[in-house]
Design a protein around this motif. Sequence first.
Motif, short mmCIF file in Angstrom:
data_model
loop_
_atom_site.label_atom_id
_atom_site.label_comp_id
_atom_site.label_asym_id
_atom_site.label_seq_id
_atom_site.Cartn_x
_atom_site.Cartn_y
_atom_site.Cartn_z
N ARG A 73 -24.72 28.29 82.80
CA ARG A 73 -24.34 29.65 83.15
C ARG A 73 -23.86 30.47 81.86
O ARG A 73 -23.62 31.62 81.91
CB ARG A 73 -23.59 29.88 84.44
N ASP A 74 -23.52 29.60 80.74
CA ASP A 74 -22.94 30.41 79.55
C ASP A 74 -24.12 30.71 78.71
O ASP A 74 -24.70 30.06 77.84
CB ASP A 74 -22.06 29.17 78.71
N ILE A 75 -24.44 32.05 78.83
CA ILE A 75 -25.35 32.66 78.05
C ILE A 75 -24.95 34.22 77.43
O ILE A 75 -26.12 34.92 76.93
CB ILE A 75 -26.76 33.19 78.99
N THR A 76 -23.83 34.22 77.09
CA THR A 76 -23.22 35.35 76.42
C THR A 76 -23.87 35.30 75.03
O THR A 76 -24.43 36.47 74.39
CB THR A 76 -21.83 35.49 76.44
N PRO A 77 -23.98 34.28 74.24
CA PRO A 77 -24.58 34.39 72.75
C PRO A 77 -26.09 34.74 73.06
O PRO A 77 -26.50 35.43 72.10
CB PRO A 77 -24.54 33.10 72.34
N GLU A 78 -26.78 34.32 74.07
CA GLU A 78 -28.00 34.75 73.96
C GLU A 78 -28.30 36.22 74.37
O GLU A 78 -29.18 36.82 73.62
CB GLU A 78 -28.87 34.04 75.21
N ALA A 79 -27.40 36.97 75.15
CA ALA A 79 -27.65 38.16 75.43
C ALA A 79 -26.93 39.11 74.25
O ALA A 79 -27.77 39.99 73.92
CB ALA A 79 -26.48 38.42 76.61
N THR A 80 -26.05 38.40 73.41
CA THR A 80 -25.70 39.23 72.36
C THR A 80 -26.97 39.15 71.23
O THR A 80 -27.40 40.22 70.77
CB THR A 80 -24.50 38.53 71.54
N LEU A 81 -27.41 38.16 70.95
CA LEU A 81 -28.67 37.92 69.98
C LEU A 81 -29.73 38.70 70.32
O LEU A 81 -30.39 39.28 69.57
CB LEU A 81 -28.95 36.50 69.97
N ALA A 82 -29.94 39.13 71.67
CA ALA A 82 -31.06 39.84 72.08
C ALA A 82 -30.89 41.32 71.64
O ALA A 82 -31.96 42.17 71.68
CB ALA A 82 -31.44 39.55 73.53
N VAL A 83 -29.63 41.99 71.80
CA VAL A 83 -29.32 43.29 71.51
C VAL A 83 -28.90 43.79 70.00
O VAL A 83 -28.79 44.82 69.75
CB VAL A 83 -28.55 43.88 72.53
N ILE A 84 -28.71 42.60 69.05
CA ILE A 84 -28.22 43.28 67.90
C ILE A 84 -29.23 43.29 66.73
O ILE A 84 -30.50 42.86 67.03
CB ILE A 84 -27.26 41.95 67.30
N ASP A 85 -29.20 43.97 65.93
CA ASP A 85 -30.05 44.38 64.70
C ASP A 85 -29.98 43.24 63.69
O ASP A 85 -30.85 42.89 63.12
CB ASP A 85 -29.55 45.61 63.95
N LYS A 86 -28.81 42.78 63.44
CA LYS A 86 -28.41 41.76 62.51
C LYS A 86 -27.52 40.82 62.98
O LYS A 86 -26.55 40.92 63.53
CB LYS A 86 -27.69 42.36 61.33
N GLU A 87 -27.64 39.43 62.58
CA GLU A 87 -26.62 38.51 63.14
C GLU A 87 -25.66 38.03 61.75
O GLU A 87 -26.18 38.48 61.00
CB GLU A 87 -27.43 37.13 63.49
N MET A 88 -24.46 37.87 62.38
CA MET A 88 -23.23 37.81 61.36
C MET A 88 -22.88 36.21 61.60
O MET A 88 -21.84 36.09 62.21
CB MET A 88 -22.39 38.75 61.54
N PRO A 89 -23.56 35.30 60.93
CA PRO A 89 -23.13 33.73 61.49
C PRO A 89 -21.89 33.40 60.89
O PRO A 89 -21.24 32.38 61.61
CB PRO A 89 -24.44 33.10 61.13
N GLY A 90 -21.22 33.94 60.05
CA GLY A 90 -20.05 33.69 59.41
C GLY A 90 -18.89 33.59 60.51
O GLY A 90 -18.04 32.73 60.42
N PHE A 91 -18.99 34.56 61.44
CA PHE A 91 -17.87 34.80 62.26
C PHE A 91 -17.82 33.38 63.39
O PHE A 91 -16.85 32.92 63.61
CB PHE A 91 -18.17 36.04 63.32
#
Length: 192
Positions: free
Chosen positions: A84-102
């Motif tokens: 049920r842990d899908i927050t990263p997938e939802a976030t990646l679906a709506v962003i324009d640029k990923e910031m992997p350093g965070f």
Amino acid sequence: MSCLSEIKIGLISTSDRASRGVYADEGIPALKNWLSHAITNPIRFHEALIPDERQEIEKTLKRMADEDGCDLIFTTGGTGPALRDITPEATLAVIDKEMPGFGEQMRQISLHYVPTAILSRQTAGIRGKCLIVNLPGRPKAIEETLGGVRDESGNVAVHGLFSAIPYCVDLIGGGFIETDESVCKAFRPKQK
């Protein structure tokens, strides 16, 4: 009256059980407490306690970034390996640029406290002029991730996420965030 401009911050807690009232959400109160001490600007919080449903998370992120005009959005919870842990997938679906350093820095900080930090899938990204950051769900982990690791003397040994966030928000055109340096020093390059 403060001359600092108001900062809009979205706070989203994703939890099936807390959203149904099975137990009280601790993520949003912990975030509000830490941010209210760290940021000296007036803050307008936009809050949502929602279930671990991808469409609901995506819709809430879009609304806060696009309609509410948030400079910054923090999610809490839903970043582990459970089904049920899908927050990263939802976030990646709506962003324009990923910031992997965070995400890398969050795991580095958390590894100072628990070996299971490697199971965390936190990420961050930019949508328009809004920075979105997925944080852990536990209040203690939220504070550690944002504020960093301190030694016995109280000096910063590993910088927390928030030391880089104000400059990131500057670069993407969001509001200018001032911090209380006794809580968290914002790092910005020196002007030439």
